[in-house]
Design a protein around this motif. Sequence first.
Motif, PDB file in Angstrom:
ATOM      1  N   HIS A  50       0.799  -1.232   0.000  1.00 35.99           N
ATOM      2  CA  HIS A  50       0.000   0.000   0.000  1.00 35.99           C
ATOM      3  C   HIS A  50       0.837   1.291   0.000  1.00 35.99           C
ATOM      4  O   HIS A  50       0.643   2.156  -0.861  1.00 35.99           O
ATOM      5  CB  HIS A  50      -0.925   0.019   1.230  1.00 35.99           C
ATOM      6  CG  HIS A  50      -1.821  -1.161   1.333  1.00 35.99           C
ATOM      7  ND1 HIS A  50      -2.942  -1.326   0.547  1.00 35.99           N
ATOM      8  CD2 HIS A  50      -1.754  -2.259   2.146  1.00 35.99           C
ATOM      9  CE1 HIS A  50      -3.540  -2.462   0.858  1.00 35.99           C
ATOM     10  NE2 HIS A  50      -2.850  -3.050   1.826  1.00 35.99           N
ATOM     11  N   PRO A  99      -8.478   7.983   1.622  1.00 37.60           N
ATOM     12  CA  PRO A  99      -9.260   6.869   2.177  1.00 37.60           C
ATOM     13  C   PRO A  99      -8.568   5.520   2.017  1.00 37.60           C
ATOM     14  O   PRO A  99      -8.705   4.641   2.882  1.00 37.60           O
ATOM     15  CB  PRO A  99     -10.570   6.927   1.378  1.00 37.60           C
ATOM     16  CG  PRO A  99     -10.661   8.336   0.910  1.00 37.60           C
ATOM     17  CD  PRO A  99      -9.254   8.771   0.652  1.00 37.60           C
ATOM     18  N   ASP A 100      -7.811   5.337   0.915  1.00 34.94           N
ATOM     19  CA  ASP A 100      -7.095   4.077   0.717  1.00 34.94           C
ATOM     20  C   ASP A 100      -6.042   3.876   1.799  1.00 34.94           C
ATOM     21  O   ASP A 100      -5.848   2.758   2.297  1.00 34.94           O
ATOM     22  CB  ASP A 100      -6.435   4.049  -0.667  1.00 34.94           C
ATOM     23  CG  ASP A 100      -7.438   3.906  -1.789  1.00 34.94           C
ATOM     24  OD1 ASP A 100      -8.565   3.437  -1.518  1.00 34.94           O
ATOM     25  OD2 ASP A 100      -7.097   4.268  -2.930  1.00 34.94           O
ATOM     26  N   GLN A 102      -6.114   5.296   4.837  1.00 29.38           N
ATOM     27  CA  GLN A 102      -6.813   5.137   6.108  1.00 29.38           C
ATOM     28  C   GLN A 102      -7.322   3.711   6.283  1.00 29.38           C
ATOM     29  O   GLN A 102      -7.223   3.136   7.379  1.00 29.38           O
ATOM     30  CB  GLN A 102      -7.952   6.150   6.197  1.00 29.38           C
ATOM     31  CG  GLN A 102      -7.467   7.584   6.290  1.00 29.38           C
ATOM     32  CD  GLN A 102      -8.580   8.603   6.218  1.00 29.38           C
ATOM     33  OE1 GLN A 102      -9.759   8.251   6.036  1.00 29.38           O
ATOM     34  NE2 GLN A 102      -8.240   9.881   6.339  1.00 29.38           N
ATOM     35  N   ARG A 103      -7.820   3.112   5.206  1.00 31.78           N
ATOM     36  CA  ARG A 103      -8.279   1.724   5.269  1.00 31.78           C
ATOM     37  C   ARG A 103      -7.103   0.771   5.503  1.00 31.78           C
ATOM     38  O   ARG A 103      -7.188  -0.161   6.315  1.00 31.78           O
ATOM     39  CB  ARG A 103      -9.017   1.347   3.989  1.00 31.78           C
ATOM     40  CG  ARG A 103     -10.450   1.862   3.916  1.00 31.78           C
ATOM     41  CD  ARG A 103     -11.197   1.232   2.762  1.00 31.78           C
ATOM     42  NE  ARG A 103     -10.666   1.686   1.477  1.00 31.78           N
ATOM     43  CZ  ARG A 103     -11.122   2.748   0.827  1.00 31.78           C
ATOM     44  NH1 ARG A 103     -12.101   3.485   1.343  1.00 31.78           N
ATOM     45  NH2 ARG A 103     -10.609   3.104  -0.339  1.00 31.78           N
ATOM     46  N   ALA A 104      -6.002   1.001   4.772  1.00 38.38           N
ATOM     47  CA  ALA A 104      -4.829   0.135   4.914  1.00 38.38           C
ATOM     48  C   ALA A 104      -4.241   0.234   6.315  1.00 38.38           C
ATOM     49  O   ALA A 104      -3.860  -0.787   6.916  1.00 38.38           O
ATOM     50  CB  ALA A 104      -3.779   0.511   3.873  1.00 38.38           C
ATOM     51  N   LYS A 106      -5.824   1.132   9.106  1.00 36.74           N
ATOM     52  CA  LYS A 106      -6.749   0.529  10.068  1.00 36.74           C
ATOM     53  C   LYS A 106      -6.674  -0.992  10.032  1.00 36.74           C
ATOM     54  O   LYS A 106      -6.613  -1.647  11.078  1.00 36.74           O
ATOM     55  CB  LYS A 106      -8.167   1.006   9.767  1.00 36.74           C
ATOM     56  CG  LYS A 106      -9.194   0.513  10.779  1.00 36.74           C
ATOM     57  CD  LYS A 106     -10.576   1.076  10.469  1.00 36.74           C
ATOM     58  CE  LYS A 106     -11.603   0.577  11.476  1.00 36.74           C
ATOM     59  NZ  LYS A 106     -12.966   1.123  11.163  1.00 36.74           N
ATOM     60  N   ALA A 107      -6.651  -1.561   8.833  1.00 40.64           N
ATOM     61  CA  ALA A 107      -6.614  -3.019   8.701  1.00 40.64           C
ATOM     62  C   ALA A 107      -5.311  -3.600   9.246  1.00 40.64           C
ATOM     63  O   ALA A 107      -5.302  -4.671   9.867  1.00 40.64           O
ATOM     64  CB  ALA A 107      -6.780  -3.410   7.232  1.00 40.64           C
TER      65      ALA A 107
END
Length: 253
Positions: A50, A99-100, A102-104, A106-107
């Motif tokens: 990412h 957002p990409d 933030q998702r990466a 968080k996961a």
Amino acid sequence: MKTLTTLAALLTTAAILVAAESKDTRVYEMRIYHAAPGKLDDLNKRFREHTTKLFEKHGMENIGYWTPVDNTNNLLIYIVAHKSMEASAQSWKAFGADPDWQRAQKASEVNGRLVTKADRYFMSATDYSPEIKTTKAEPQRVFELRDYTASEGNLANLHARFRDHTLKLFTQHGIEHFGYWHPVPAKDGKQRLVYILAHKSKEAAAASFGAFRKDAAWIAAKEASEKKAGGSLTAPDGVISTFMVPTDYSPTK
């Protein structure tokens, strides 16, 4: 044979100096991430899948990613380049809001944060640095990060010695240049020179530096520069060497 080797070294150094004449105005950012215990693999996975892509998306240039050979502190060391300090601020702001990302993030942090501490240094290329660019070599090289703290008032003298003597002598003894920088602004009042070399191996590095230190030309240059400066050009314990290997996703290997 010795004459041909010397000529080749001089030609290589001349090429470095010609490249340095085209001033590199990029702002380089070195970051040293201290991974949480047991989290270095997860951190590398996040960069691999990412982070590096998102850096590029937001205008950052990936230069190199490394981990120390003796990585007792779970470090990831990397360098990215920006067009300017203003561009750096804009890129990081856009990256953080993506957002990409933030998702990466968080996961990847479901079971806890991956980084406990991050050291950050902005740097500019010295006027004698070779062109700083991503390069790959087979077999994979070992890189050496060297961080010099100049003794008081002697940073200019240290740069002069590298510019006039050290680079060409490194080349003569089989040491490959990657990049030379000075941090901006200086932190804690320390005047530093940061550079990265490449070697075939740690053993090859030891052999090259052993021959370099015995070279009559180096001994003369060192003695003359220290006589002019009134002492050593580096502070006590002011030379730090870290051997590194590139990560599998590093554009420089």
